[in-house]
Design a protein around this motif. Structure first.
Motif, PDB file in Angstrom:
ATOM      1  N   ILE A 207       0.846  -1.180   0.000  1.00 12.91           N
ATOM      2  CA  ILE A 207       0.000   0.000   0.000  1.00 12.91           C
ATOM      3  C   ILE A 207       0.885   1.234   0.000  1.00 12.91           C
ATOM      4  CG2 ILE A 207      -1.741   1.297   1.251  1.00 12.91           C
ATOM      5  CD1 ILE A 207      -2.661  -1.356   2.479  1.00 12.91           C
ATOM      6  N   LEU A 208       0.652   2.126  -0.934  1.00 11.74           N
ATOM      7  CA  LEU A 208       1.437   3.346  -1.038  1.00 11.74           C
ATOM      8  C   LEU A 208       0.812   4.442  -0.182  1.00 11.74           C
ATOM      9  CD1 LEU A 208       3.561   5.233  -2.346  1.00 11.74           C
ATOM     10  CD2 LEU A 208       1.946   5.548  -4.230  1.00 11.74           C
ATOM     11  N   ILE A 209       1.603   5.053   0.677  1.00  8.95           N
ATOM     12  CA  ILE A 209       1.134   6.208   1.452  1.00  8.95           C
ATOM     13  C   ILE A 209       1.876   7.433   0.942  1.00  8.95           C
ATOM     14  CG2 ILE A 209       0.872   7.251   3.715  1.00  8.95           C
ATOM     15  CD1 ILE A 209       0.800   4.598   4.981  1.00  8.95           C
ATOM     16  N   THR A 210       1.138   8.410   0.440  1.00  9.79           N
ATOM     17  CA  THR A 210       1.773   9.572  -0.179  1.00  9.79           C
ATOM     18  C   THR A 210       0.992  10.844   0.112  1.00  9.79           C
ATOM     19  OG1 THR A 210       2.548  10.522  -2.253  1.00  9.79           O
ATOM     20  CG2 THR A 210       0.520   9.244  -2.334  1.00  9.79           C
ATOM     21  N   ASP A 211       1.628  11.990  -0.158  1.00  8.46           N
ATOM     22  CA  ASP A 211       0.945  13.265   0.013  1.00  8.46           C
ATOM     23  C   ASP A 211       0.634  13.904  -1.343  1.00  8.46           C
ATOM     24  OD1 ASP A 211       3.600  13.733  -0.610  1.00  8.46           O
ATOM     25  OD2 ASP A 211       3.616  15.682   0.390  1.00  8.46           O
ATOM     26  N   GLU A 212       0.739  13.128  -2.383  1.00 13.05           N
ATOM     27  CA  GLU A 212       0.445  13.653  -3.725  1.00 13.05           C
ATOM     28  C   GLU A 212      -0.979  14.206  -3.764  1.00 13.05           C
ATOM     29  OE1 GLU A 212       2.394  13.754  -6.908  1.00 13.05           O
ATOM     30  OE2 GLU A 212       0.750  15.176  -6.898  1.00 13.05           O
ATOM     31  N   GLN A 213      -1.133  15.379  -4.397  1.00  9.42           N
ATOM     32  CA  GLN A 213      -2.458  15.990  -4.477  1.00  9.42           C
ATOM     33  C   GLN A 213      -3.055  15.863  -5.880  1.00  9.42           C
ATOM     34  OE1 GLN A 213      -4.117  17.337  -1.727  1.00  9.42           O
ATOM     35  NE2 GLN A 213      -2.398  16.284  -0.759  1.00  9.42           N
ATOM     36  N   ASP A 214      -2.215  15.837  -6.861  1.00 13.82           N
ATOM     37  CA  ASP A 214      -2.661  15.812  -8.261  1.00 13.82           C
ATOM     38  C   ASP A 214      -3.488  14.551  -8.536  1.00 13.82           C
ATOM     39  OD1 ASP A 214      -2.943  15.618 -10.995  1.00 13.82           O
ATOM     40  OD2 ASP A 214      -1.003  16.569 -11.384  1.00 13.82           O
ATOM     41  N   SER A 215      -4.772  14.756  -8.762  1.00 15.23           N
ATOM     42  CA  SER A 215      -5.664  13.601  -8.883  1.00 15.23           C
ATOM     43  C   SER A 215      -5.365  12.785 -10.141  1.00 15.23           C
ATOM     44  CB  SER A 215      -7.120  14.062  -8.898  1.00 15.23           C
ATOM     45  OG  SER A 215      -7.317  14.957  -9.972  1.00 15.23           O
ATOM     46  N   GLU A 216      -4.807  13.455 -11.140  1.00 16.82           N
ATOM     47  CA  GLU A 216      -4.463  12.731 -12.366  1.00 16.82           C
ATOM     48  C   GLU A 216      -3.395  11.672 -12.073  1.00 16.82           C
ATOM     49  OE1 GLU A 216      -3.090  14.351 -16.361  1.00 16.82           O
ATOM     50  OE2 GLU A 216      -4.581  15.828 -15.742  1.00 16.82           O
ATOM     51  N   VAL A 217      -2.337  12.139 -11.369  1.00 17.32           N
ATOM     52  CA  VAL A 217      -1.249  11.232 -11.010  1.00 17.32           C
ATOM     53  C   VAL A 217      -1.769  10.105 -10.125  1.00 17.32           C
ATOM     54  CG1 VAL A 217       0.978  11.053  -9.826  1.00 17.32           C
ATOM     55  CG2 VAL A 217       0.420  13.103 -11.162  1.00 17.32           C
ATOM     56  N   LEU A 218      -2.584  10.504  -9.164  1.00 17.25           N
ATOM     57  CA  LEU A 218      -3.103   9.515  -8.226  1.00 17.25           C
ATOM     58  C   LEU A 218      -3.871   8.409  -8.949  1.00 17.25           C
ATOM     59  CD1 LEU A 218      -4.271  11.790  -5.285  1.00 17.25           C
ATOM     60  CD2 LEU A 218      -2.408  10.142  -5.279  1.00 17.25           C
ATOM     61  N   GLN A 219      -4.708   8.831  -9.875  1.00 22.82           N
ATOM     62  CA  GLN A 219      -5.515   7.856 -10.608  1.00 22.82           C
ATOM     63  C   GLN A 219      -4.662   6.823 -11.316  1.00 22.82           C
ATOM     64  OE1 GLN A 219      -8.303   9.666 -13.258  1.00 22.82           O
ATOM     65  NE2 GLN A 219      -9.871   9.905 -11.656  1.00 22.82           N
ATOM     66  N   ARG A 220      -3.570   7.294 -11.895  1.00 21.59           N
ATOM     67  CA  ARG A 220      -2.708   6.390 -12.630  1.00 21.59           C
ATOM     68  C   ARG A 220      -2.177   5.284 -11.715  1.00 21.59           C
ATOM     69  NH1 ARG A 220       0.152  10.146 -15.778  1.00 21.59           N
ATOM     70  NH2 ARG A 220       1.734  10.311 -14.173  1.00 21.59           N
TER      71      ARG A 220
END
Lengths: 253, 253
Positions: A228-241
């Motif tokens: 399971i990846l735990i991250t603070d990324e906000q960009d939903s595009e990146v997240l979706q990928r």
DNA sequence: TTCAATTCAATCAAAATCAATCATAAAACG
DNA sequence: CGTTTTATGATTGATTTTGATTGAATTGAA
């Protein structure tokens, strides 16, 4: 008199820096606003990893390592790390056996672990082990040769030792996370250790801030779907990928 | 609420640091709160391993490590410890495998070890391991549970691990050296580790400054003849008494 | 040993603080 | 202008902390 939210919160942090500890009632008087508002401010600031709330007020975060400068803070994304660390610790439940990797991401978890009851933490990080023992957490340090640069214990011995254990959860830092190449680190030895840990864990979490996403380092630890990846990324595009391949937890706001 | 829990507890620790011991009634007056509350604070702090409760109050923890604050015997013995450490390091030759105990006596050896070439040092001291790695010595840290007070790794696991090794020389600190009762330490677990190390070593050295001679601690490690005593004792009468039983090295002037 | 005086641990009710919710008012937006 | 969003303050019941009280345990002296 109108005071902006941000001003209030800055004032709180200012006060904390001065005295190290603040009382709720003091703040109400100082900021001239309702208790509810101060509570909300403290809550927000805690979520951002800028203070620790205690009954009746809040105290400054004690990182043990000396405070990084402002520039350093920005470049190293300290805020993001704090948020990730907090979210990671929230996953831990009582009576569990936890593995913590050596590294700054996992080290950031320690201040939030002070309240955990009856957990056993296994680690290969000398620094981490010392700090964990300081806050009175039962700590088991894996034996082996000490790598002088990172103060981590690595090598074939470690992998063998790990195989004798079983963890409820494992938390590890990685240098690269990529949809195709998975989780990667620079050192093949460390990758081997992480892989062994993952095998022995019910759940494996990988901590990686924004700067690590879509990056690829040298040695592969595992595919995205393995943990399971735990991250603070906000960009939903990146997240979706990433979500299409593996499980993700986002540390928000 | 007048004073926050955290503040109270900090005040208690502060007081302890100054005087080494505090009475319950004193604290009630100092903190201006009920006896019950002080009791609870002391209980919590004891659970955190930050003090030891005694009837009627609490006393500071006597850590084997650092803190020459209250019990000021350290400053006097610093010189002796240095001499002992230097003499001990002089025994080490190239290409040897060395065991170093956790403790201040052995820690003092590290600065003198910087020039040693191609030795491997095995230790159960987290602090020591870190410092050894810093000066670029090949270091092997024994695995096991970390004792938070002394930052040493102890327990049954350690003894088992040790049995797989063979050392050219082992250096250990002890709290008591006595013609009749031999080498002794306060913690039976640590004594067991030292004993195991001694079994696996060609030569075993025990480091003890003047204040330890003719003292007896709780758990016996070995008889005098089982190892070589390194001390800074000057009194030839005392020395003779020990020389009749075991081997001694004197660190002079 | 026995006894009296403290000190301790456990319990409980009162007080303080907390999290969650709701209504209001200002700000933002179309 | 009306609607939505956001920040604030007040209220509620739940949780935590506190101080007092109880009987049990410990201490020091007879």
């Amino acid at each position: 008199m109108k005071v902006l939210t941000e001003e209030r919160q800055n004032a709180i942090l200012e006060q904390l820096k001065k005295s190290g500890i603040v009382k709720l009632q003091e703040l109400v008087q100082l900021l001239d606003c309702s208790i509810s508002t101060v509570r909300r401010d403290l809550q927000e600031l805690e979520d951002q990893g800028k203070l620790v709330r205690i009954h009746g007020g809040a105290k400054a975060i004690t990182t043990l390592q000396n405070e990084p400068g402002v520039l350093e803070k920005a470049s190293k994304n300290v805020q993001g790390k704090q948020k990730i660390a907090k979210l990671a610790v929230d996953q831990i439940e009582a009576d569990e056996v936890i593995y913590l990797d050596a590294g700054t991401s996992t080290q950031a978890m320690i201040p939030y672990m002070a309240n955990l009851r009856s957990v056993l933490v296994v680690t290969n990080g000398v620094q981490l082990a010392s700090q964990l023992a300081d806050i009175n957490i039962k700590t088991y340090l894996v034996g082996g040769e000490l790598k002088n640069t990172t103060k981590a214990i690595v090598g074939a011995d470690v992998v063998e030792t790990i195989k004798n254990f079983r963890f409820n959860r494992a938390f590890m830092g990685v240098n690269g996370v990529h949809p195709k190449f998975g989780f990667t680190t620079p050192d093949p030895n460390e990758a081997a250790v992480k892989r062994a840990v993952l095998m022995q864990s019910e759940v494996g979490y990988f901590l990686a801030d924004t700067s690590k996403l879509n990056e690829v380092s040298f040695a592969k630890v595992a595919d995205l779907e393995a943990g399971i990846l735990i991250t603070d990324e906000q960009d939903s595009e990146v997240l979706q990928r990433f979500e299409q391949i593996g499980e993700i937890m986002e540390a928000e706001k």
